[in-house]
Design a protein around this motif. Structure first.
Motif, short mmCIF file in Angstrom:
data_model
loop_
_atom_site.label_atom_id
_atom_site.label_comp_id
_atom_site.label_asym_id
_atom_site.label_seq_id
_atom_site.Cartn_x
_atom_site.Cartn_y
_atom_site.Cartn_z
N ARG A 1 0.74 -1.09 -0.10
CA ARG A 1 -0.05 0.12 -0.02
C ARG A 1 0.88 1.30 0.09
N VAL A 2 0.63 2.28 -0.90
CA VAL A 2 1.33 3.46 -1.09
C VAL A 2 0.51 4.54 -1.31
N TRP B 1 -1.80 13.59 -3.58
CA TRP B 1 -1.40 12.27 -3.27
C TRP B 1 -2.50 11.22 -3.31
N GLU B 2 -2.26 10.22 -4.31
CA GLU B 2 -3.10 9.31 -4.53
C GLU B 2 -2.97 8.06 -4.07
N ARG B 3 -3.93 7.05 -3.33
CA ARG B 3 -3.52 5.81 -2.72
C ARG B 3 -3.50 4.84 -3.46
N ARG C 1 -4.89 1.75 -8.66
CA ARG C 1 -5.65 2.74 -7.93
C ARG C 1 -7.24 2.57 -8.27
N ALA C 2 -7.77 1.78 -7.18
CA ALA C 2 -9.46 1.60 -7.34
C ALA C 2 -9.58 0.81 -8.87
N ARG D 1 1.06 3.89 -14.40
CA ARG D 1 2.28 4.03 -14.60
C ARG D 1 3.00 5.06 -13.95
N VAL D 2 3.93 4.81 -13.01
CA VAL D 2 4.88 6.06 -12.26
C VAL D 2 5.94 6.12 -12.85
N ILE D 3 6.49 7.03 -13.80
CA ILE D 3 7.48 7.10 -14.42
C ILE D 3 8.63 7.94 -13.68
#
Length: 281
Positions: A238-239, A248-250, A266-267, A272-274
């Motif tokens: 979990r981040v 900030w998105e969980r 996310r949901a 993708r987090v570059i």
């Protein structure tokens, strides 16, 4: 360089440790500058690179006065507490094409991922400490930060000219600034015993050289496979992720893709987090 920031003779034990691994270093540290203190090893390595220093040129410092990490953060670098080293990497010497902006970004990502694997494996071998990688380029023990890696690229008219890859490893206990208390640790704090810092540094450089030298023939596949093994938190953790919109998105980590981007669910939607910031929950 500021007054007082002048190269010194490298410690004999470091020279001996490097000489013992010379066949594995592939030119790393053949050009070596050692400082008792320096503003930033990355800044000094970049200065040398722009002046024509060769691939594998290495800057080592016992302390940094203006050390930095990702996103412009300060890197706590007091004397006697850590290992601080930066290496000049030239894509042409590695046989990696970087003639476009996208190509340069891929090279920078590849060497950063390679460094994470190499440093983790060196620490595990020399100390026995089972460090893990936290995306994109930190090493942790039980979610306490032990090491940071910073890649800074410099382009020329023909494409990517060089990458300076900086590594900072917390070696011994220190009085951390308030923001780091409880969030940072060191190898010797975790082990309860000293480690040979010169052997560790030489092994880090040898493994990094070996890892990046295989990139032209093997691509990223081998590095990614080992990176995933060394980063259990890249899947199922979990981040919170800082989005481009500044929010900030969980979500839950879902691995990394073949370009090294972090995947976050996310949901029910995979993102993708570059680049950016990721915090454990």
């Amino acid at each position: 360089m500021s007054p007082g920031e002048t190269p010194a003779a490298a410690p004999p034990d470091l020279v001996a440790a490097l000489d013992a691994r010379r066949a594995r270093l592939g030119g790393f540290a053949a050009f070596l500058r050692y400082f008792e203190r320096v503003g930033s090893t990355n800044d000094e390595a970049a200065r040398l690179a722009h002046a024509g220093a060769p691939h594998g040129a290495t800057v080592v410092a016992a302390a940094q006065e203006r050390g930095r990490g990702r996103m412009g953060r300060d890197w706590f670098s007091p004397p006697g507490s850590g290992l601080y080293v930066s290496v000049v990497l030239r894509p042409a010497a590695l046989g990696l094409g970087a003639g476009s902006e996208a190509g340069g970004a891929r090279v920078a990502s590849s060497v950063t991922l390679s460094a994470g694997v190499a440093v983790a494996e060196a620490i595990r071998q020399v100390s026995g400490l089972q460090v893990e990688i936290k995306w994109p380029n930190d090493l942790h023990v039980e979610r306490r930060k032990l090491c940071g890696i910073l890649a800074e690229a410099s382009a020329a008219a023909s494409g990517l000219d060089h990458v300076v890859l900086g590594i900072g490893i917390n070696l011994r206990a220190a009085t951390y600034p308030p923001g780091l208390t409880g969030r940072a640790t060191s190898i010797e704090e975790e082990l309860g015993r000293p480690v040979d810092e010169h052997v560790l540094l030489a092994e880090v450089l040898a493994r990094f050289s070996e890892t990046v030298s295989r990139l032209p023939g093997e691509g990223l596949e081998t590095v990614l496979r080992r990176w995933r093994e060394l980063s259990p938190s890249a899947s199922g953790a979990r981040v919170e992720v800082l989005t481009e919109a500044g929010r900030w998105e969980r979500g839950t980590t879902a691995g990394i893709d073949d370009d090294g981007a972090l995947l976050v669910d996310r949901a029910g939607s995979i993102h993708r987090v570059i680049a950016g910031e990721v915090r454990w929950l």
